[in-house]
Design a protein around this motif. Structure first.
Motif, mmCIF file in Angstrom:
data_model
loop_
_atom_site.group_PDB
_atom_site.id
_atom_site.type_symbol
_atom_site.label_atom_id
_atom_site.label_comp_id
_atom_site.label_asym_id
_atom_site.label_seq_id
_atom_site.Cartn_x
_atom_site.Cartn_y
_atom_site.Cartn_z
ATOM 1 N N PRO A 239 0.931 -1.131 0.029
ATOM 2 C CA PRO A 239 -0.001 -0.033 -0.016
ATOM 3 C C PRO A 239 0.844 1.386 0.084
ATOM 4 N N MET A 240 1.828 1.212 0.726
ATOM 5 C CA MET A 240 2.909 2.367 0.693
ATOM 6 C C MET A 240 3.631 2.877 -0.530
ATOM 7 N N LEU A 241 3.814 1.776 -1.173
ATOM 8 C CA LEU A 241 4.134 1.861 -3.038
ATOM 9 C C LEU A 241 3.102 2.311 -3.750
ATOM 10 N N ASP A 242 1.748 1.751 -3.292
ATOM 11 C CA ASP A 242 0.707 2.345 -4.269
ATOM 12 C C ASP A 242 0.658 3.830 -4.114
ATOM 13 N N GLN A 243 0.835 4.457 -2.754
ATOM 14 C CA GLN A 243 0.789 5.799 -2.767
ATOM 15 C C GLN A 243 1.966 6.532 -3.162
ATOM 16 N N ALA A 244 3.154 5.750 -3.432
ATOM 17 C CA ALA A 244 4.299 6.539 -4.037
ATOM 18 C C ALA A 244 4.020 6.523 -5.446
ATOM 19 N N ALA A 245 3.412 5.614 -6.160
ATOM 20 C CA ALA A 245 3.126 5.512 -7.456
ATOM 21 C C ALA A 245 2.140 6.607 -7.902
ATOM 22 N N GLN B 192 1.842 9.517 -6.148
ATOM 23 C CA GLN B 192 2.292 10.707 -5.690
ATOM 24 C C GLN B 192 3.288 11.018 -7.025
ATOM 25 N N TRP B 193 3.916 9.783 -7.498
ATOM 26 C CA TRP B 193 4.907 9.963 -8.670
ATOM 27 C C TRP B 193 3.765 10.551 -10.199
ATOM 28 N N ALA B 194 2.681 9.924 -10.240
ATOM 29 C CA ALA B 194 1.892 10.330 -11.087
ATOM 30 C C ALA B 194 1.269 11.596 -11.105
ATOM 31 N N ALA B 195 1.260 12.143 -9.995
ATOM 32 C CA ALA B 195 0.724 13.600 -9.623
ATOM 33 C C ALA B 195 1.950 14.671 -9.994
ATOM 34 N N GLY B 196 2.890 13.880 -10.170
ATOM 35 C CA GLY B 196 4.172 15.027 -10.910
ATOM 36 C C GLY B 196 5.163 14.968 -9.758
ATOM 37 N N GLN B 197 5.383 14.383 -8.654
ATOM 38 C CA GLN B 197 6.495 14.394 -7.874
ATOM 39 C C GLN B 197 7.523 13.525 -8.414
ATOM 40 N N PRO B 198 8.914 13.893 -8.265
ATOM 41 C CA PRO B 198 9.899 12.730 -8.592
ATOM 42 C C PRO B 198 9.739 11.815 -7.886
ATOM 43 N N ALA B 199 10.093 10.440 -8.546
ATOM 44 C CA ALA B 199 9.929 9.250 -7.932
ATOM 45 C C ALA B 199 10.577 8.936 -6.802
ATOM 46 N N GLU B 200 11.891 9.652 -6.413
ATOM 47 C CA GLU B 200 12.502 9.476 -5.016
ATOM 48 C C GLU B 200 11.619 10.292 -4.024
ATOM 49 N N ALA B 201 11.385 11.539 -4.342
ATOM 50 C CA ALA B 201 10.556 12.095 -3.359
ATOM 51 C C ALA B 201 9.225 11.497 -3.113
ATOM 52 N N ALA B 202 8.462 10.851 -4.050
ATOM 53 C CA ALA B 202 7.321 10.073 -3.879
ATOM 54 C C ALA B 202 7.585 8.924 -2.824
ATOM 55 N N LEU B 203 8.636 8.474 -3.089
ATOM 56 C CA LEU B 203 8.963 7.126 -2.283
ATOM 57 C C LEU B 203 9.095 7.727 -0.673
ATOM 58 N N GLN B 204 9.895 8.579 -0.577
ATOM 59 C CA GLN B 204 10.257 9.204 0.880
ATOM 60 C C GLN B 204 8.750 9.665 1.422
ATOM 61 N N GLY B 205 7.920 10.369 0.501
ATOM 62 C CA GLY B 205 6.580 10.963 0.987
ATOM 63 C C GLY B 205 5.752 9.655 1.631
ATOM 64 N N HIS C 200 10.817 3.102 3.261
ATOM 65 C CA HIS C 200 12.339 3.375 3.311
ATOM 66 C C HIS C 200 13.018 2.505 2.397
ATOM 67 N N ALA C 201 13.093 2.790 1.147
ATOM 68 C CA ALA C 201 13.780 1.926 0.061
ATOM 69 C C ALA C 201 15.210 2.127 0.130
ATOM 70 N N GLN C 202 15.861 0.792 -0.025
ATOM 71 C CA GLN C 202 17.350 0.526 -0.199
ATOM 72 C C GLN C 202 17.400 0.527 -1.539
ATOM 73 N N GLN C 203 16.650 -0.070 -2.466
ATOM 74 C CA GLN C 203 16.915 0.046 -4.031
ATOM 75 C C GLN C 203 15.420 0.279 -4.437
ATOM 76 N N TRP C 204 15.447 0.825 -5.654
ATOM 77 C CA TRP C 204 14.045 0.952 -6.327
ATOM 78 C C TRP C 204 14.341 1.295 -7.800
ATOM 79 N N ALA C 205 13.061 0.879 -8.418
ATOM 80 C CA ALA C 205 12.976 1.107 -9.777
ATOM 81 C C ALA C 205 11.499 1.566 -10.092
ATOM 82 N N THR C 206 11.308 2.289 -11.080
ATOM 83 C CA THR C 206 9.910 2.556 -11.493
ATOM 84 C C THR C 206 9.750 2.192 -13.151
#
Length: 311
Positions: free
Chosen positions: A55-61, A63-76, A80-86
């Protein structure tokens, strides 16, 4: 119409389509990723474990779709991502499957990734995949965003299903076992995603529909594609009509990868849209077939036809 789909994944790829009016809806991008991971990008690489929905990554996705940079969306999102890809793509899952297999598998097959989130808007899908780390030690590696436009394939026309009947008997499947499992689900009722289905009447096997199903399974295997519409533009309903079957409603589930009747039916039942096909009380007859891959992919292509005959 095409129904939305989500599923638990082991080692199979499934899609569905019902033709009864021409309306089309967009499917679940998690399906594309799990399919490519389970099948090793269509048999080109070793398979890797499925990702877990977060669910947290659903939220990140979102926020990314809304225009935030992916890294900022993850943090928001609090993840807490050690590795990530979009991944981003536009269009239906069956088209994205082909394109991502060719251009995005280095992201999709990230063996250390564990979780996935998705957001849809219209024809657009945003996916975030990640490996969680401890908050005090979390660090993110740069991600790569893959854009997968829809592609239109062209190839020779579909071979006659009747010319493939002899080959079908050379690699038989236990159609009676598939029918048993499907009718057991119909007899007890099922929860297909958010839709509950009461028990419905059993299906009958049709050799004529099995021949049509085998024709499409063979065509996908020989020409290395995975879609309901064949490379000559024929739909499942077109193929059923061409075989001389008087149909009122045609549904189709397809799969790539399962090695047994139990596995393929369970995969379809675990995916809400495919489950809805199986539980649809309007269907009365079924055809089932598979064919082994011929080109780069060597897994099994499955086709299940569900039909309401014209009375």
């Amino acid at each position: 119409m095409m129904r939305a789909m989500r599923s638990r994944w082991l080692s199979l790829a499934v899609q569905l389509l019902i033709f009864a009016g021409g309306r089309c809806a967009w499917a679940d991008g998690v399906y594309v990723v799990q399919t490519l991971r389970a099948g090793g990008c269509g048999g080109l690489s070793p398979s890797v474990a499925p990702l877990q929905k977060s669910p947290m990554l659903d939220q990140a996705a979102a926020q990314w779709a809304a225009g935030q940079p992916a890294e900022a969306a993850l943090q928001g999102s609090g993840y807490h991502a050690q590795q990530w890809a979009t991944l981003y793509y536009r269009g239906t899952d069956n088209r994205a499957f082909q394109q991502l297999r060719n251009t995005g598998c280095h992201n999709v097959l990230g063996g250390t990734l564990r979780d996935i989130g998705v957001f849809h808007r219209g024809e657009d899908t945003w996916l975030v995949m990640a490996l969680a780390g401890h908050p005090e030690a979390a660090s993110s590696t740069p991600s790569a965003t893959v854009r997968a436009p829809s592609v239109v394939a062209t190839a020779p026309a579909l071979p006659s299903s009747h010319s493939s009947v002899a080959a079908a008997h050379a690699a038989p499947i236990d159609a009676s076992r598939v029918l048993q499992l499907v009718n057991a689900a119909r007899a007890r009722g099922a929860q297909c995603g958010s839709h509950a289905f009461a028990p419905v009447a059993p299906l009958r096997l049709s050799e004529q529909l099995a021949d049509v199903a085998y024709g499409h399974a063979t065509d996908m295997a020989e020409h290395n594609y995975f879609e309901h519409e064949d490379l000559a533009g024929h739909t499942p309903a077109d193929r059923v009509k061409a075989a001389g079957y008087a149909e009122k409603l045609v549904g189709e589930n397809i799969a790539y990868g399962p090695t047994s009747a139990d596995e393929v039916v369970q995969g379809w039942l675990d995916s809400p849209g495919h489950c809805e096909n199986i539980m649809d009380p309007r269907f009365a007859e079924m055809g089932i077939a598979y064919a082994p891959g011929r080109v780069q992919r060597h897994g099994l292509y499955w086709v299940q036809l569900l039909v309401a005959p014209r009375v």
